[in-house]
Design a protein around this motif. Structure first.
Motif, PDB file in Angstrom:
ATOM      1  N   GLU A  88     -15.047  13.561  15.000  1.00  0.00           N
ATOM      2  CA  GLU A  88     -15.646  12.332  14.476  1.00  0.00           C
ATOM      3  C   GLU A  88     -15.917  12.461  12.972  1.00  0.00           C
ATOM      4  OE1 GLU A  88     -19.088  11.604  16.907  1.00  0.00           O
ATOM      5  OE2 GLU A  88     -17.870  11.055  18.643  1.00  0.00           O
ATOM      6  N   ASP A  89     -16.318  13.645  12.543  1.00  0.00           N
ATOM      7  CA  ASP A  89     -16.557  13.882  11.124  1.00  0.00           C
ATOM      8  C   ASP A  89     -15.252  13.762  10.330  1.00  0.00           C
ATOM      9  OD1 ASP A  89     -18.319  14.579   8.953  1.00  0.00           O
ATOM     10  OD2 ASP A  89     -17.477  16.604   9.014  1.00  0.00           O
ATOM     11  N   PHE A  90     -14.191  14.363  10.842  1.00  0.00           N
ATOM     12  CA  PHE A  90     -12.898  14.262  10.171  1.00  0.00           C
ATOM     13  C   PHE A  90     -12.427  12.808  10.112  1.00  0.00           C
ATOM     14  CE2 PHE A  90      -8.208  14.120  10.364  1.00  0.00           C
ATOM     15  CZ  PHE A  90      -7.947  14.654   9.112  1.00  0.00           C
ATOM     16  N   ILE A  91     -12.586  12.080  11.224  1.00  0.00           N
ATOM     17  CA  ILE A  91     -12.185  10.673  11.261  1.00  0.00           C
ATOM     18  C   ILE A  91     -12.943   9.880  10.198  1.00  0.00           C
ATOM     19  CG2 ILE A  91     -12.246   8.555  12.654  1.00  0.00           C
ATOM     20  CD1 ILE A  91     -11.796  10.434  15.141  1.00  0.00           C
ATOM     21  N   SER A  92     -14.233  10.116  10.086  1.00  0.00           N
ATOM     22  CA  SER A  92     -15.042   9.414   9.079  1.00  0.00           C
ATOM     23  C   SER A  92     -14.569   9.730   7.666  1.00  0.00           C
ATOM     24  CB  SER A  92     -16.518   9.793   9.219  1.00  0.00           C
ATOM     25  OG  SER A  92     -17.029   9.347  10.443  1.00  0.00           O
ATOM     26  N   ALA A  93     -14.304  11.006   7.414  1.00  0.00           N
ATOM     27  CA  ALA A  93     -13.833  11.405   6.088  1.00  0.00           C
ATOM     28  C   ALA A  93     -12.483  10.750   5.781  1.00  0.00           C
ATOM     29  CB  ALA A  93     -13.739  12.927   5.992  1.00  0.00           C
ATOM     30  N   ARG A  94     -11.582  10.734   6.755  1.00  0.00           N
ATOM     31  CA  ARG A  94     -10.255  10.151   6.542  1.00  0.00           C
ATOM     32  C   ARG A  94     -10.359   8.645   6.306  1.00  0.00           C
ATOM     33  NH1 ARG A  94      -5.010  11.637   7.403  1.00  0.00           N
ATOM     34  NH2 ARG A  94      -5.783  13.444   6.255  1.00  0.00           N
ATOM     35  N   LYS A  95     -11.206   7.973   7.069  1.00  0.00           N
ATOM     36  CA  LYS A  95     -11.354   6.529   6.876  1.00  0.00           C
ATOM     37  C   LYS A  95     -11.879   6.224   5.473  1.00  0.00           C
ATOM     38  CE  LYS A  95     -11.694   5.011  11.644  1.00  0.00           C
ATOM     39  NZ  LYS A  95     -12.534   4.363  12.671  1.00  0.00           N
ATOM     40  N   ALA A  96     -12.801   7.038   4.987  1.00  0.00           N
ATOM     41  CA  ALA A  96     -13.311   6.853   3.625  1.00  0.00           C
ATOM     42  C   ALA A  96     -12.205   7.104   2.602  1.00  0.00           C
ATOM     43  CB  ALA A  96     -14.504   7.772   3.370  1.00  0.00           C
ATOM     44  N   THR A  97     -11.379   8.105   2.843  1.00  0.00           N
ATOM     45  CA  THR A  97     -10.242   8.382   1.959  1.00  0.00           C
ATOM     46  C   THR A  97      -9.298   7.183   1.928  1.00  0.00           C
ATOM     47  OG1 THR A  97     -10.347  10.768   2.358  1.00  0.00           O
ATOM     48  CG2 THR A  97      -8.247   9.894   1.582  1.00  0.00           C
ATOM     49  N   LEU A  98      -9.022   6.626   3.089  1.00  0.00           N
ATOM     50  CA  LEU A  98      -8.106   5.485   3.156  1.00  0.00           C
ATOM     51  C   LEU A  98      -8.633   4.292   2.372  1.00  0.00           C
ATOM     52  CD1 LEU A  98      -7.006   5.811   6.871  1.00  0.00           C
ATOM     53  CD2 LEU A  98      -5.481   5.892   4.886  1.00  0.00           C
ATOM     54  N   THR A  99      -9.911   3.970   2.518  1.00  0.00           N
ATOM     55  CA  THR A  99     -10.429   2.822   1.768  1.00  0.00           C
ATOM     56  C   THR A  99     -10.435   3.100   0.270  1.00  0.00           C
ATOM     57  OG1 THR A  99     -12.747   3.487   2.085  1.00  0.00           O
ATOM     58  CG2 THR A  99     -11.818   1.934   3.684  1.00  0.00           C
ATOM     59  N   LEU A 100     -10.710   4.348  -0.112  1.00  0.00           N
ATOM     60  CA  LEU A 100     -10.664   4.701  -1.526  1.00  0.00           C
ATOM     61  C   LEU A 100      -9.256   4.497  -2.085  1.00  0.00           C
ATOM     62  CD1 LEU A 100     -11.937   5.910  -4.099  1.00  0.00           C
ATOM     63  CD2 LEU A 100     -11.362   8.183  -3.172  1.00  0.00           C
ATOM     64  N   ILE A 101      -8.271   4.998  -1.386  1.00  0.00           N
ATOM     65  CA  ILE A 101      -6.886   4.878  -1.843  1.00  0.00           C
ATOM     66  C   ILE A 101      -6.429   3.420  -1.842  1.00  0.00           C
ATOM     67  CG2 ILE A 101      -4.480   5.436  -1.238  1.00  0.00           C
ATOM     68  CD1 ILE A 101      -5.500   8.244  -0.446  1.00  0.00           C
ATOM     69  N   GLN A 102      -6.762   2.680  -0.799  1.00  0.00           N
ATOM     70  CA  GLN A 102      -6.345   1.278  -0.707  1.00  0.00           C
ATOM     71  C   GLN A 102      -6.933   0.435  -1.836  1.00  0.00           C
ATOM     72  OE1 GLN A 102      -7.724   0.726   3.322  1.00  0.00           O
ATOM     73  NE2 GLN A 102      -5.648   0.741   4.126  1.00  0.00           N
ATOM     74  N   ASN A 103      -8.110   0.806  -2.311  1.00  0.00           N
ATOM     75  CA  ASN A 103      -8.795   0.008  -3.326  1.00  0.00           C
ATOM     76  C   ASN A 103      -8.684   0.570  -4.739  1.00  0.00           C
ATOM     77  OD1 ASN A 103      -9.748  -1.903  -1.420  1.00  0.00           O
ATOM     78  ND2 ASN A 103     -11.321  -0.459  -0.795  1.00  0.00           N
ATOM     79  N   MET A 104      -7.914   1.630  -4.913  1.00  0.00           N
ATOM     80  CA  MET A 104      -7.755   2.235  -6.229  1.00  0.00           C
ATOM     81  C   MET A 104      -6.882   1.331  -7.097  1.00  0.00           C
ATOM     82  SD  MET A 104      -8.612   5.063  -7.957  1.00  0.00           S
ATOM     83  CE  MET A 104      -9.059   6.217  -6.675  1.00  0.00           C
ATOM     84  N   PRO A 105      -7.336   0.977  -8.294  1.00  0.00           N
ATOM     85  CA  PRO A 105      -6.503   0.160  -9.189  1.00  0.00           C
ATOM     86  C   PRO A 105      -5.196   0.890  -9.540  1.00  0.00           C
ATOM     87  CG  PRO A 105      -8.763   0.334 -10.023  1.00  0.00           C
ATOM     88  CD  PRO A 105      -8.642   1.302  -8.879  1.00  0.00           C
ATOM     89  N   ASP A 106      -4.127   0.160  -9.654  1.00  0.00           N
ATOM     90  CA  ASP A 106      -2.815   0.759  -9.929  1.00  0.00           C
ATOM     91  C   ASP A 106      -2.830   1.665 -11.152  1.00  0.00           C
ATOM     92  OD1 ASP A 106      -1.675  -0.483  -7.739  1.00  0.00           O
ATOM     93  OD2 ASP A 106      -0.840  -2.148  -8.907  1.00  0.00           O
ATOM     94  N   GLN A 107      -3.475   1.220 -12.233  1.00  0.00           N
ATOM     95  CA  GLN A 107      -3.468   2.007 -13.467  1.00  0.00           C
ATOM     96  C   GLN A 107      -4.268   3.308 -13.337  1.00  0.00           C
ATOM     97  OE1 GLN A 107      -4.939  -0.933 -13.070  1.00  0.00           O
ATOM     98  NE2 GLN A 107      -6.976  -0.927 -13.988  1.00  0.00           N
ATOM     99  N   ALA A 108      -5.122   3.428 -12.323  1.00  0.00           N
ATOM    100  CA  ALA A 108      -5.954   4.626 -12.164  1.00  0.00           C
ATOM    101  C   ALA A 108      -5.165   5.835 -11.664  1.00  0.00           C
ATOM    102  CB  ALA A 108      -7.110   4.341 -11.206  1.00  0.00           C
ATOM    103  N   TRP A 109      -4.043   5.606 -11.023  1.00  0.00           N
ATOM    104  CA  TRP A 109      -3.300   6.705 -10.398  1.00  0.00           C
ATOM    105  C   TRP A 109      -2.780   7.732 -11.403  1.00  0.00           C
ATOM    106  CZ3 TRP A 109      -4.387   7.700  -5.754  1.00  0.00           C
ATOM    107  CH2 TRP A 109      -4.714   6.682  -4.863  1.00  0.00           C
ATOM    108  N   THR A 110      -2.588   7.348 -12.634  1.00  0.00           N
ATOM    109  CA  THR A 110      -2.104   8.311 -13.629  1.00  0.00           C
ATOM    110  C   THR A 110      -3.239   8.932 -14.439  1.00  0.00           C
ATOM    111  OG1 THR A 110      -1.683   6.485 -15.174  1.00  0.00           O
ATOM    112  CG2 THR A 110       0.187   7.254 -13.827  1.00  0.00           C
ATOM    113  N   ASN A 111      -4.480   8.582 -14.129  1.00  0.00           N
ATOM    114  CA  ASN A 111      -5.611   9.221 -14.810  1.00  0.00           C
ATOM    115  C   ASN A 111      -5.569  10.727 -14.600  1.00  0.00           C
ATOM    116  OD1 ASN A 111      -6.537   6.721 -15.532  1.00  0.00           O
ATOM    117  ND2 ASN A 111      -8.357   6.756 -14.225  1.00  0.00           N
ATOM    118  N   ILE A 112      -5.940  11.455 -15.634  1.00  0.00           N
ATOM    119  CA  ILE A 112      -5.972  12.919 -15.578  1.00  0.00           C
ATOM    120  C   ILE A 112      -7.419  13.372 -15.608  1.00  0.00           C
ATOM    121  CG2 ILE A 112      -5.330  15.053 -16.758  1.00  0.00           C
ATOM    122  CD1 ILE A 112      -2.947  13.473 -17.963  1.00  0.00           C
ATOM    123  N   GLY A 113      -7.753  14.291 -14.703  1.00  0.00           N
ATOM    124  CA  GLY A 113      -9.087  14.885 -14.666  1.00  0.00           C
ATOM    125  C   GLY A 113      -8.976  16.394 -14.608  1.00  0.00           C
ATOM    126  N   PHE A 114     -10.120  17.036 -14.455  1.00  0.00           N
ATOM    127  CA  PHE A 114     -10.175  18.499 -14.452  1.00  0.00           C
ATOM    128  C   PHE A 114     -10.952  18.971 -13.228  1.00  0.00           C
ATOM    129  CE2 PHE A 114      -9.893  16.870 -18.710  1.00  0.00           C
ATOM    130  CZ  PHE A 114      -8.843  17.598 -19.246  1.00  0.00           C
TER     131      PHE A 114
END
Length: 174
Positions: A113-139
């Motif tokens: 259930e914990d893994f499912i919750s984490a994955r669902k949160a990942t999916l909503t994050l990815i689905q709602n990420m602005p297109d231009q954000a994907w090339t952002n560089i971080g550290f």
């Protein structure tokens, strides 16, 4: 559709994970992996969850707990990098996290259930990420990484551990 990251967008040690991700829609790949993971872990008994294929290896419950922890950490990194945050992010020691979680004392259903919750949160994050954000560089962990690479690392990490369980653990359980 999110493009596969270039090798220059992430540290070399993540290459095996990124290479495991098939071509196609990343969200669909993550959803498919979730369905397969649910099927796999729901098929296991509590006794199976304590199985280790060798001494000093994690039991199945610990592998699943590690998958959930890593999903959260990498998604947090994705959030920060995707939002343009340039603050360096610390690494983590996976063995310390597994030991500190004491996840082997939890029912496998609870860990799933914990893994499912984490994955669902990942999916909503990815689905709602602005297109231009994907090339952002971080550290993260003293290395540069793009948001796009983090999405693929998340998927590849889960695929890696799914494969380990099916290839190394399950054959010895039968």
């Amino acid at each position: 559709m999110l493009q596969r990251p270039l090798d220059s967008e992430y540290p070399e040690y993540y290459k095996p994970y990124v290479n495991l991700v098939p071509d196609g829609n990343l969200i669909s790949i993550l959803k498919e992996n979730l369905v397969k993971s649910i099927e796999l872990f729901e098929s296991l008994s509590e006794e199976d969850g304590h199985f280790r294929y060798a001494d000093h290896k994690w039991c199945i419950q610990e592998v699943l707990g590690h998958m959930a922890d890593t999903e959260r950490i990498m998604s947090y990194r994705l959030l920060r990098v995707g939002r343009g945050d340039q603050t360096p992010l610390a690494g983590f020691n996976e063995n310390d996290y597994v030991q500190g979680s004491q996840v082997n004392k939890l029912p496998i259903k609870s860990i799933l259930e914990d893994f499912i919750s984490a994955r669902k949160a990942t999916l909503t994050l990815i689905q709602n990420m602005p297109d231009q954000a994907w090339t952002n560089i971080g550290f993260a962990n003293n290395t540069e990484v793009t948001a796009r690479a983090l999405g693929y690392i998340i998927a590849g990490h889960a695929l890696h551990h799914y494969k380990i369980i099916t290839d190394r653990y399950l054959p010895l359980l039968k």
